[in-house]
Design a protein around this motif. Structure first.
Motif, PDB file in Angstrom:
ATOM      1  N   UNK A 157       0.831  -1.198   0.000  1.00  0.00           N
ATOM      2  CA  UNK A 157       0.000   0.000   0.000  1.00  0.00           C
ATOM      3  C   UNK A 157       0.873   1.258   0.000  1.00  0.00           C
ATOM      4  N   UNK A 158       1.997   1.207   0.694  1.00  0.00           N
ATOM      5  CA  UNK A 158       2.890   2.352   0.773  1.00  0.00           C
ATOM      6  C   UNK A 158       3.916   2.375  -0.361  1.00  0.00           C
ATOM      7  N   UNK A 159       3.837   1.458  -1.284  1.00  0.00           N
ATOM      8  CA  UNK A 159       4.820   1.348  -2.342  1.00  0.00           C
ATOM      9  C   UNK A 159       4.818   2.491  -3.330  1.00  0.00           C
ATOM     10  N   UNK A 160       3.708   3.214  -3.456  1.00  0.00           N
ATOM     11  CA  UNK A 160       3.627   4.308  -4.400  1.00  0.00           C
ATOM     12  C   UNK A 160       4.324   5.579  -3.958  1.00  0.00           C
ATOM     13  N   UNK A 161       4.818   5.605  -2.725  1.00  0.00           N
ATOM     14  CA  UNK A 161       5.456   6.788  -2.192  1.00  0.00           C
ATOM     15  C   UNK A 161       6.945   6.844  -2.506  1.00  0.00           C
ATOM     16  N   UNK A 162       7.400   6.004  -3.416  1.00  0.00           N
ATOM     17  CA  UNK A 162       8.824   5.871  -3.672  1.00  0.00           C
ATOM     18  C   UNK A 162       9.424   7.026  -4.427  1.00  0.00           C
ATOM     19  N   UNK A 163      10.558   6.776  -5.037  1.00  0.00           N
ATOM     20  CA  UNK A 163      11.295   7.796  -5.755  1.00  0.00           C
ATOM     21  C   UNK A 163      10.586   8.179  -7.036  1.00  0.00           C
ATOM     22  N   UNK A 164      10.781   9.408  -7.447  1.00  0.00           N
ATOM     23  CA  UNK A 164      10.231   9.865  -8.713  1.00  0.00           C
ATOM     24  C   UNK A 164      11.372  10.121  -9.686  1.00  0.00           C
ATOM     25  N   UNK A 165      11.072  10.078 -10.957  1.00  0.00           N
ATOM     26  CA  UNK A 165      12.077  10.283 -11.987  1.00  0.00           C
ATOM     27  C   UNK A 165      12.382  11.775 -12.092  1.00  0.00           C
ATOM     28  N   UNK A 166      13.666  12.171 -12.076  1.00  0.00           N
ATOM     29  CA  UNK A 166      13.975  13.595 -12.192  1.00  0.00           C
ATOM     30  C   UNK A 166      13.634  14.130 -13.577  1.00  0.00           C
ATOM     31  N   UNK A 167      13.310  15.411 -13.637  1.00  0.00           N
ATOM     32  CA  UNK A 167      12.918  16.052 -14.884  1.00  0.00           C
ATOM     33  C   UNK A 167      14.178  16.418 -15.665  1.00  0.00           C
ATOM     34  N   UNK A 168      14.585  15.549 -16.590  1.00  0.00           N
ATOM     35  CA  UNK A 168      15.805  15.731 -17.366  1.00  0.00           C
ATOM     36  C   UNK A 168      15.417  16.070 -18.800  1.00  0.00           C
ATOM     37  N   UNK A 169      16.067  17.098 -19.355  1.00  0.00           N
ATOM     38  CA  UNK A 169      15.780  17.490 -20.722  1.00  0.00           C
ATOM     39  C   UNK A 169      17.089  17.641 -21.488  1.00  0.00           C
ATOM     40  N   UNK A 170      16.990  17.631 -22.802  1.00  0.00           N
ATOM     41  CA  UNK A 170      18.162  17.761 -23.667  1.00  0.00           C
ATOM     42  C   UNK A 170      18.490  19.228 -23.855  1.00  0.00           C
ATOM     43  N   UNK A 171      19.747  19.587 -23.656  1.00  0.00           N
ATOM     44  CA  UNK A 171      20.206  20.960 -23.825  1.00  0.00           C
ATOM     45  C   UNK A 171      20.886  21.076 -25.186  1.00  0.00           C
ATOM     46  N   UNK A 172      20.295  21.786 -26.138  1.00  0.00           N
ATOM     47  CA  UNK A 172      20.877  21.846 -27.480  1.00  0.00           C
ATOM     48  C   UNK A 172      22.179  22.640 -27.560  1.00  0.00           C
ATOM     49  N   UNK A 173      22.420  23.548 -26.620  1.00  0.00           N
ATOM     50  CA  UNK A 173      23.648  24.348 -26.682  1.00  0.00           C
ATOM     51  C   UNK A 173      24.881  23.511 -26.352  1.00  0.00           C
ATOM     52  N   UNK A 174      24.768  22.617 -25.352  1.00  0.00           N
ATOM     53  CA  UNK A 174      25.901  21.779 -24.981  1.00  0.00           C
ATOM     54  C   UNK A 174      25.809  20.392 -25.582  1.00  0.00           C
TER      55      UNK A 174
END
Length: 56
Positions: free
Chosen positions: A16-33
């Motif tokens: 029941x408490x399993x949904x409180x786990x880690x979340x995926x970080x918001x990662x995006x592609x940077x076109x400049x680098x």
């Protein structure tokens, strides 16, 4: 007052408490680098939103 009739098992409680786990970080592609970085963060070269904000 509501009282449980049976003891809740460890497996039932943990599933029941399993949904409180880690979340995926918001990662995006940077076109400049050409690398991936977290959104709303300064990249390794000190650039943010196409501008140099931190001198190395």
């Amino acid at each position: 007052m509501a009282v449980p009739k049976r003891k809740t098992s460890k497996a039932k409680k943990r599933s029941r408490r399993g949904g409180k786990g880690l979340s995926v970080p918001n990662v995006s592609f940077d076109p400049t680098t050409g690398e991936y970085r977290m959104s709303h963060r300064v990249d390794a070269n000190g650039n943010y939103n196409g501008r140099q904000v931190i001198e190395k």
